[in-house]
Scaffold this active site. Structure first.
Site, PDB file in Angstrom:
ATOM      1  CG  HIS A  96      -0.294  11.826  -9.065  1.00  0.00           C
ATOM      2  ND1 HIS A  96       0.172  12.958 -10.032  1.00  0.00           N
ATOM      3  CD2 HIS A  96      -1.348  11.433  -9.887  1.00  0.00           C
ATOM      4  CE1 HIS A  96      -0.665  12.549 -11.122  1.00  0.00           C
ATOM      5  NE2 HIS A  96      -1.476  11.879 -11.144  1.00  0.00           N
TER       6      HIS A  96
HETATM    7  C1  BDR Z   1      -4.290  13.459  -7.719  1.00  0.00           C
HETATM    8  O1  BDR Z   1      -5.705  13.228  -7.940  1.00  0.00           O
HETATM    9  C2  BDR Z   1      -5.903  11.971  -7.416  1.00  0.00           C
HETATM   10  O2  BDR Z   1      -6.742  11.238  -8.443  1.00  0.00           O
HETATM   11  C3  BDR Z   1      -4.704  11.325  -6.962  1.00  0.00           C
HETATM   12  O3  BDR Z   1      -5.055  10.350  -5.975  1.00  0.00           O
HETATM   13  C4  BDR Z   1      -3.758  12.559  -6.723  1.00  0.00           C
HETATM   14  O4  BDR Z   1      -3.948  12.819  -5.283  1.00  0.00           O
HETATM   15  C5  BDR Z   1      -3.587  13.803  -8.819  1.00  0.00           C
HETATM   16  O5  BDR Z   1      -3.991  14.761  -9.599  1.00  0.00           O
END
Ligand code: BDR
Ligand code: CA
Length: 313
Positions: free
Chosen positions: A243
């Site tokens: 992500h």
């Molecule tokens: C987001 O949630 C976190 O767990 C990750 O780091 C990312 O920023 C994805 O939904």
């Protein structure tokens, strides 16, 4: 062109860690003014520690790491140890950081940098819940018009939710903060699950990183092996979505991405759909556009860029 000045607001997290490494490996394009830690994936003491571990791993202990808000604006903190492990950075044992926490509170640090740097020169890059950023905008509304923009990872439209059926984690944890950011008038770019779920880690790419044979490449592989196990089990298929590095990659290579300028509102009332990003992708309302909502990515180009930059560290 001088490098773009950024502040990374983050809750590391292995994917936050790779995003930070990508930024620190790109000094020609990005000057990291500060890293501001927020509670999210794990509590604040751990996100602060992890941010400093990452800076030291990258050989950049001079980047100031500020500690920020330890809980959402109006809610109890929800964390994600089930994804990131108890430390937030599980996967490999690393030495405790020796660099200190910077003096200013993260909120004050954001305000300080945005006021001190030339108008329109600082971009905020939130990779976690938006508590620090929204608190800064509330405490110092003048910074909104001084910012070059905010490029954040959060939300979803076609992919809907990952922490509930309706919401993505970063927005879900602090929807009131997200609401403040969305209404701030700042030029906002959103990298939602719709795009990050197309940035899937593959075995071939991990092998390529491992083959670099550097200390940093070894750590990145260990982190991502650990991190993707949860999503591979959850979604099935090839690999877990990477992500947060999408935010930094968008700053470095916007041509790898495409999206639409649309209206995005945050659901703060309903228990059922708390933190939903109500994104008018199809233009079915007359609500004014307030964000560039990214929908697509050249994943090969993204992973090539990441491999090239990891090799520099
Ligand atoms: C987001 O949630 C976190 O767990 C990750 O780091 C990312 O920023 C994805 O939904
Ligand atoms: Ca994150």
């Amino acid at each position: 062109m001088p490098p773009r000045k950024i502040i990374i607001d983050t809750d590391p997290g292995q994917d936050d860690a790779v995003a930070i490494l990508l930024a620190l490996a790109s000094p020609e394009e990005l000057e990291v003014l500060a890293i501001t830690a927020v509670a999210g994936n794990v509590p604040l003491d751990k996100t602060s520690r992890n941010a400093r571990v990452i800076c030291e791993l990258a050989g950049k202990p001079d980047v100031p790491v500020h500690e920020g808000c330890d809980r959402p604006m109006e809610r109890v903190l929800v964390t994600a140890e089930h994804v990131h492990g108890a430390s937030g950075l599980d996967g490999i044992e690393l030495p405790e950081p020796t660099m200190p926490v910077a003096d200013l509170h993260a909120v004050e640090a954001i305000i300080h940098h945005v006021r001190r740097e030339p108008r329109g020169s600082v971009t905020l890059c939130p990779l976690g819940p938006l508590t620090n950023v929204a608190t800064a905008l509330t405490r110092a509304p003048d910074i909104a018009e001084r910012l070059a923009g905010i490029a954040l990872m959060g939300g979803a439209y076609f992919e809907v939710g990952n922490v509930t059926p309706a919401a993505e984690f970063n927005i879900y944890v602090d929807p009131e903060a997200a609401d403040i950011v969305m209404k701030s008038g700042v030029d906002i770019t959103i990298l939602p699950l719709d795009v990050t779920h197309k940035a899937l880690i593959t075995r071939d790419w991990l092998d390529r990183i491992e083959a670099l044979g550097t200390p940093v490449s070894k750590v990145v592989c260990a982190w991502l092996d650990f991190y993707e196990r949860f999503d591979v089990e959850k979604y099935g298929g090839a690999g877990g979505p990477l992500h947060d590095p999408c935010v930094i990659a968008w700053l470095l290579r916007p041509e790898l991405f495409s999206g639409r300028r649309i209206n995005v509102e945050i659901e703060c009332q309903s228990d059922l759909t708390r933190g939903m990003t109500v994104a008018d992708w199809w233009g079915v309302t007359d609500r004014a556009a307030n964000a560039l909502f990214i929908g697509d990515i050249d994943a090969d180009g993204f992973f090539d860029l990441l491999a090239e930059r990891v090799a520099r560290l």
